[in-house]
Scaffold this motif. Structure first.
Motif, mmCIF file in Angstrom:
data_model
loop_
_atom_site.group_PDB
_atom_site.id
_atom_site.type_symbol
_atom_site.label_atom_id
_atom_site.label_comp_id
_atom_site.label_asym_id
_atom_site.label_seq_id
_atom_site.Cartn_x
_atom_site.Cartn_y
_atom_site.Cartn_z
ATOM 1 N N ASP A 192 24.872 37.394 43.469
ATOM 2 C CA ASP A 192 23.904 38.494 43.465
ATOM 3 C C ASP A 192 24.121 39.427 44.655
ATOM 4 O O ASP A 192 24.021 40.646 44.527
ATOM 5 C CB ASP A 192 22.471 37.961 43.472
ATOM 6 N N CYS A 193 24.412 38.857 45.820
ATOM 7 C CA CYS A 193 24.719 39.683 46.997
ATOM 8 C C CYS A 193 25.958 40.532 46.743
ATOM 9 O O CYS A 193 25.983 41.726 47.053
ATOM 10 C CB CYS A 193 24.942 38.797 48.223
ATOM 11 N N PHE A 194 26.980 39.918 46.172
ATOM 12 C CA PHE A 194 28.223 40.621 45.844
ATOM 13 C C PHE A 194 27.943 41.812 44.925
ATOM 14 O O PHE A 194 28.428 42.922 45.161
ATOM 15 C CB PHE A 194 29.202 39.647 45.184
ATOM 16 N N LYS A 195 27.140 41.593 43.900
ATOM 17 C CA LYS A 195 26.823 42.656 42.942
ATOM 18 C C LYS A 195 26.001 43.773 43.581
ATOM 19 O O LYS A 195 26.102 44.930 43.164
ATOM 20 C CB LYS A 195 26.069 42.077 41.748
ATOM 21 N N ALA A 196 25.202 43.448 44.581
ATOM 22 C CA ALA A 196 24.348 44.443 45.234
ATOM 23 C C ALA A 196 25.113 45.322 46.225
ATOM 24 O O ALA A 196 24.651 46.415 46.564
ATOM 25 C CB ALA A 196 23.188 43.747 45.956
ATOM 26 N N LEU A 197 26.264 44.867 46.673
ATOM 27 C CA LEU A 197 27.036 45.619 47.666
ATOM 28 C C LEU A 197 27.830 46.753 47.033
ATOM 29 O O LEU A 197 28.305 46.641 45.900
ATOM 30 C CB LEU A 197 28.027 44.692 48.378
ATOM 31 N N LYS A 198 28.008 47.804 47.802
ATOM 32 C CA LYS A 198 28.953 48.850 47.418
ATOM 33 C C LYS A 198 30.363 48.290 47.609
ATOM 34 O O LYS A 198 30.548 47.294 48.314
ATOM 35 C CB LYS A 198 28.749 50.084 48.294
ATOM 36 N N PRO A 199 31.379 48.910 47.010
ATOM 37 C CA PRO A 199 32.748 48.382 47.141
ATOM 38 C C PRO A 199 33.201 48.196 48.595
ATOM 39 O O PRO A 199 33.967 47.290 48.887
ATOM 40 C CB PRO A 199 33.607 49.423 46.428
ATOM 41 N N GLU A 200 32.704 49.033 49.498
ATOM 42 C CA GLU A 200 33.102 48.911 50.902
ATOM 43 C C GLU A 200 32.091 48.102 51.716
ATOM 44 O O GLU A 200 32.149 48.061 52.943
ATOM 45 C CB GLU A 200 33.314 50.290 51.531
ATOM 46 N N GLY A 201 31.193 47.415 51.048
ATOM 47 C CA GLY A 201 30.149 46.657 51.726
ATOM 48 C C GLY A 201 30.664 45.418 52.440
ATOM 49 O O GLY A 201 31.741 44.894 52.147
ATOM 50 N N VAL A 202 29.863 44.978 53.405
ATOM 51 C CA VAL A 202 30.156 43.771 54.171
ATOM 52 C C VAL A 202 28.935 42.871 54.105
ATOM 53 O O VAL A 202 27.817 43.317 54.354
ATOM 54 C CB VAL A 202 30.484 44.103 55.645
ATOM 55 N N LEU A 203 29.144 41.617 53.788
ATOM 56 C CA LEU A 203 28.080 40.631 53.743
ATOM 57 C C LEU A 203 28.248 39.686 54.923
ATOM 58 O O LEU A 203 29.337 39.157 55.153
ATOM 59 C CB LEU A 203 28.153 39.833 52.433
ATOM 60 N N ASN A 204 27.184 39.507 55.690
ATOM 61 C CA ASN A 204 27.165 38.536 56.782
ATOM 62 C C ASN A 204 26.027 37.569 56.521
ATOM 63 O O ASN A 204 24.885 38.002 56.351
ATOM 64 C CB ASN A 204 26.954 39.236 58.129
ATOM 65 N N VAL A 205 26.346 36.287 56.495
ATOM 66 C CA VAL A 205 25.325 35.272 56.231
ATOM 67 C C VAL A 205 25.429 34.164 57.271
ATOM 68 O O VAL A 205 26.497 33.914 57.830
ATOM 69 C CB VAL A 205 25.471 34.671 54.814
#
Length: 112
Positions: free
Chosen positions: A9-22
């Motif tokens: 779900d986090c992946f789908k919410a990000l823009k293509p250039e997005g960065v996820l930090n958890v």
């Protein structure tokens, strides 16, 4: 939170250039969580890098986080704006050092 559906779900919410930090737990008490988070994120993102930070109020004081992106990874991060900041803690050298993991962490992350 440490399940595939959450990260998907986090992946789908990000823009293509997005960065996820958890956050990914204590490398002393939550080795299984740290490894699970990294492996789940690897199934979704091109670049996945665990890193560490000292958080005195967390159990053991050393905590792990994991950064994931399809566009960026820490080695190529543009920190030019950060170099001019007058901070008491953050430096570009510290940023890069966070991603250098101790041997015991590399050992359990890479164990089959």
């Amino acid at each position: 939170m440490f399940e595939y559906q959450f990260y998907s779900d986090c992946f789908k919410a990000l823009k293509p250039e997005g960065v996820l930090n958890v956050q990914s737990g204590s490398p002393f008490y939550n080795k299984d969580v740290m490894k699970r988070v990294r492996n789940l994120l690897r199934s979704l993102f091109k670049y996945v890098n665990p890193y560490l930070a000292c958080i005195p109020t967390y159990p053991s004081g050393l905590w792990s986080f994991t950064m994931a992106s399809n566009a960026y990874q820490y080695l190529t991060a543009d920190l030019s704006r950060a170099n001019g900041l007058n901070t008491r803690y953050f430096t570009s050298d510290l940023f890069h050092a966070c991603f250098v993991l101790p041997g015991f962490i590399n050992d359990f992350l890479n164990a089959v």
